[in-house]
Design a protein around this motif. Structure first.
Motif, short mmCIF file in Angstrom:
data_model
loop_
_atom_site.label_atom_id
_atom_site.label_comp_id
_atom_site.label_asym_id
_atom_site.label_seq_id
_atom_site.Cartn_x
_atom_site.Cartn_y
_atom_site.Cartn_z
N VAL A 58 0.66 -1.19 -0.01
CA VAL A 58 -0.02 -0.18 -0.03
C VAL A 58 0.74 1.12 -0.02
N ALA A 59 1.88 1.32 0.73
CA ALA A 59 2.77 2.51 0.91
C ALA A 59 3.50 2.55 -0.44
N SER A 60 4.04 1.43 -0.94
CA SER A 60 4.51 1.67 -2.44
C SER A 60 3.64 2.25 -3.47
N GLY A 61 2.37 1.51 -3.47
CA GLY A 61 1.32 2.07 -4.37
C GLY A 61 1.01 3.63 -4.26
N LEU A 62 0.90 4.00 -3.05
CA LEU A 62 0.62 5.44 -2.49
C LEU A 62 1.85 6.34 -3.13
N ALA A 63 3.30 5.78 -2.82
CA ALA A 63 4.38 6.66 -3.21
C ALA A 63 4.32 6.85 -4.73
N ALA A 64 4.03 5.69 -5.59
CA ALA A 64 3.99 5.63 -7.05
C ALA A 64 3.09 6.72 -7.40
N VAL A 65 1.96 6.57 -6.81
CA VAL A 65 0.85 7.85 -7.15
C VAL A 65 1.34 9.34 -6.86
N GLY A 66 2.00 9.60 -5.70
CA GLY A 66 2.78 10.59 -5.37
C GLY A 66 3.73 11.28 -6.34
N LEU A 67 4.66 10.09 -6.78
CA LEU A 67 5.79 10.40 -7.47
C LEU A 67 5.25 10.82 -8.75
N TYR A 68 4.34 10.32 -9.63
CA TYR A 68 3.69 10.71 -10.95
C TYR A 68 2.95 12.09 -10.60
N ASP A 69 2.23 12.01 -9.64
CA ASP A 69 1.62 13.53 -9.60
C ASP A 69 2.57 14.53 -9.23
N ALA A 70 3.52 14.45 -8.54
CA ALA A 70 4.59 15.56 -8.34
C ALA A 70 5.19 15.53 -9.44
N GLY A 71 5.96 14.79 -10.14
CA GLY A 71 6.81 14.86 -11.33
C GLY A 71 5.97 15.32 -12.38
N GLY A 72 4.73 15.13 -12.49
CA GLY A 72 3.84 15.91 -13.65
C GLY A 72 3.77 17.20 -13.42
N ARG A 73 3.59 17.66 -12.14
CA ARG A 73 3.29 18.94 -11.72
C ARG A 73 4.59 19.77 -12.24
N ASN A 74 5.52 19.36 -11.56
CA ASN A 74 7.01 19.99 -11.85
C ASN A 74 7.36 20.18 -13.29
N ILE A 75 7.40 19.01 -13.99
CA ILE A 75 7.50 19.16 -15.31
C ILE A 75 6.43 20.23 -16.02
N ALA A 76 5.36 20.44 -15.78
CA ALA A 76 4.58 21.22 -16.38
C ALA A 76 4.88 22.70 -16.06
N ARG A 77 5.25 22.88 -14.63
CA ARG A 77 5.67 24.09 -14.23
C ARG A 77 7.05 24.67 -14.95
N VAL A 78 8.05 23.56 -15.09
CA VAL A 78 9.16 24.11 -15.88
C VAL A 78 8.82 24.38 -17.24
N ILE A 79 8.06 23.59 -18.06
CA ILE A 79 7.70 23.93 -19.37
C ILE A 79 6.86 25.18 -19.45
#
Length: 82
Positions: A58-79
C-alpha cells in the motif's frame, strides 16, 4: 535484502505498470487505486503473505501515485515557465 531498497524498486515498477495499463485503455480516474492494488500484489508476491507485506505494498502504491503526480506538476511548471 532490505525492505526499503525493495520498496523503491516497487515504486518504479508500479509507476511503469500503471502507465502500461493506462495505455491499454484504463481511465486515469482509476490509476491511483490500480497503483495500490498492484503494490499489494507485487509486495505479497515477492515477500510473503503477511500484513507487513500488504502495508509495504500500500505504501509503495501510494508513493507511486505521489511520484507521478508530483513529477507531472513539476514538469508542467518548468515547461510552462511558472
Amino acid at each position: 535484502m532490505d525492505i526499503t531498497l525493495l520498496s523503491v524498486g516497487y515504486v518504479v515498477l508500479i509507476t511503469a505498470l500503471v502507465q502500461v495499463i493506462k495505455s491499454l485503455g484504463l481511465d486515469s480516474e482509476y490509476a491511483p487505486i490500480s497503483s495500490i492494488i498492484l503494490g499489494v500484489l507485487i509486495a505479497i508476491g515477492t515477500l510473503d503473505v503477511s500484513v507487513a507485506s500488504a502495508i509495504t505494498g500500500v505504501a509503495s502504491g501510494l508513493a507511486a501515485v505521489g511520484l507521478y503526480d508530483a513529477g507531472g506538476r513539476n514538469i508542467a511548471r518548468v515547461i510552462g515557465g511558472k
